[in-house]
Design a protein around this motif. Structure first.
Motif, short mmCIF file in Angstrom:
data_model
loop_
_atom_site.label_atom_id
_atom_site.label_comp_id
_atom_site.label_asym_id
_atom_site.label_seq_id
_atom_site.Cartn_x
_atom_site.Cartn_y
_atom_site.Cartn_z
N VAL A 105 6.22 -4.74 0.34
CA VAL A 105 4.96 -4.09 -0.29
C VAL A 105 5.35 -3.31 -1.40
O VAL A 105 6.22 -2.43 -1.49
N THR A 106 4.70 -3.64 -2.29
CA THR A 106 4.96 -2.97 -3.88
C THR A 106 3.70 -2.27 -4.17
O THR A 106 2.52 -2.85 -3.89
N GLN A 107 3.70 -1.34 -4.90
CA GLN A 107 2.59 -0.59 -5.60
C GLN A 107 2.80 -0.30 -7.05
O GLN A 107 3.90 -0.19 -7.65
N SER A 108 1.93 -0.29 -7.69
CA SER A 108 1.79 0.04 -9.14
C SER A 108 0.35 0.73 -9.45
O SER A 108 -0.78 0.39 -8.92
N PRO A 109 0.66 1.64 -10.40
CA PRO A 109 1.76 2.34 -10.98
C PRO A 109 2.43 3.13 -10.00
O PRO A 109 1.97 3.41 -9.01
N ARG A 110 3.79 3.56 -10.31
CA ARG A 110 4.51 4.31 -9.41
C ARG A 110 4.13 5.89 -9.74
O ARG A 110 4.12 6.76 -8.84
N ASN A 111 3.74 6.12 -10.98
CA ASN A 111 3.32 7.56 -11.37
C ASN A 111 2.16 7.07 -12.26
O ASN A 111 2.08 6.34 -13.14
N CYS A 143 -1.91 -2.40 -4.74
CA CYS A 143 -0.75 -2.66 -3.80
C CYS A 143 -0.70 -4.40 -3.58
O CYS A 143 -1.68 -4.91 -3.52
N ASN A 144 0.44 -4.88 -3.44
CA ASN A 144 0.70 -5.99 -3.06
C ASN A 144 1.78 -6.31 -2.01
O ASN A 144 2.75 -5.63 -1.99
N GLN A 145 1.43 -7.33 -1.15
CA GLN A 145 2.27 -7.57 0.12
C GLN A 145 2.67 -9.11 0.25
O GLN A 145 1.87 -9.88 -0.03
N THR A 146 3.81 -9.32 0.54
CA THR A 146 4.24 -10.71 0.83
C THR A 146 4.66 -10.88 2.18
O THR A 146 5.03 -11.73 2.71
N ASN A 147 4.20 -10.09 3.20
CA ASN A 147 4.22 -10.12 4.50
C ASN A 147 3.43 -11.09 5.27
O ASN A 147 3.61 -11.28 6.67
N ASN A 148 2.44 -11.50 4.43
CA ASN A 148 1.18 -12.33 5.12
C ASN A 148 0.50 -11.57 6.40
O ASN A 148 0.10 -12.36 7.32
N HIS A 149 0.35 -10.42 6.22
CA HIS A 149 -0.37 -9.54 7.31
C HIS A 149 -1.72 -9.34 6.98
O HIS A 149 -2.19 -9.31 5.94
N TYR A 156 0.23 8.58 -2.91
CA TYR A 156 -0.86 7.49 -1.96
C TYR A 156 0.36 6.41 -1.68
O TYR A 156 1.06 5.83 -2.68
N PHE A 157 0.34 5.83 -0.37
CA PHE A 157 0.98 5.06 0.23
C PHE A 157 0.05 3.98 0.57
O PHE A 157 -0.87 4.03 1.42
#
Lengths: 110, 114
Positions: free
Chosen positions: A4-10, A23-29, A89-90
């Motif tokens: 799970v990656t997020q952008s931007p970080r700040n 937000c991008n996820q590669t878990n295929n959830h 933010y998460f």
């Protein structure tokens, strides 16, 4: 490799400006979530999604919109940012047993 | 609605001390209970799940116990180390009103003094 990656970080934004957190996820959830974290409040759910094209309101949706254009991507949109939206933010993706969180985005609204 | 109450905002201990953090929950559904840990600069991660089948869960030296009668669940560790310094969140998964989501407590900041 982070799932799970997020952008931007700040991000520093001005009051009244538009902010998009990605937000991008590669878990295929199927399920994805946006939270904000503030001292004294812990993690509070803003919006969530059950799959591409769906968005649902969480506990504190006012002032936020969400977009889920694909299985992998989930965005949080602040159309008119206010100083009260300064926070960390998460994003998370989840299956039946666990939620997997990204590293967070620190947003400051001046 | 669903709620999770985590009263201890901060706990300060010395190395090898005993840790106990308590949470209570309220729901009309059938809950699944978790403890998440967040290290500085990172997102939260699952520490352990408390299964209602045997009322316990354990991981990395931590143990959690669930009491349906008092709707509470707590996290404990016999001997904490400095690396355990983190924020600990209790969380409840429920399916009320058709929503599959977690409700988190406010978190407990654990500070371990060397």
């Amino acid at each position: 490799e982070a799932a799970v990656t997020q952008s931007p970080r700040n991000k520093v934004a001005v009051t009244g400006g538009k902010v998009t957190l990605s937000c991008n996820q590669t878990n295929n959830h199927n399920n994805m979530y946006w939270y904000r974290q503030d001292t004294g409040h812990g993690l509070r759910l803003i919006h969530y999604s059950y799959g591409a094209g769906s968005t649902e309101k969480g506990d504190i949706p006012d002032g936020y919109k969400a977009s889920r254009p694909s299985q992998e991507n989930f965005s949080l949109i602040l159309e008119l940012a206010t100083p009260s939206q300064t926070s960390v933010y998460f994003c998370a993706s989840g299956d039946r047993t666990e939620q997997y969180f990204g590293p967070g985005t620190r947003l400051t609204v001046l | 609605g669903d709620s999770v109450i985590q009263m201890q905002g901060q706990v300060t201990l010395s190395e090898n001390d005993f840790l106990f953090i308590n949470c209570t929950y309220s729901t009309t559904g059938y809950p699944t209970l978790f403890w998440y840990v967040q290290y500085s600069g990172e997102g939260p991660q699952l520490l352990l799940q408390v299964t209602t089948a045997n009322n316990k869960g354990s991981s990395r030296g931590f143990e959690a116990t669930y009491d349906k009668g008092t709707t509470s669940f707590h996290l404990q560790k016999t001997s904490v180390q400095e690396i355990d310094s983190a924020v600990y969140y209790c969380a409840m998964r429920s399916y009320t009103e058709g929503a599959d989501r977690l409700t988190f407590g406010k978190g407990t900041q654990l500070i371990i003094q060397p």
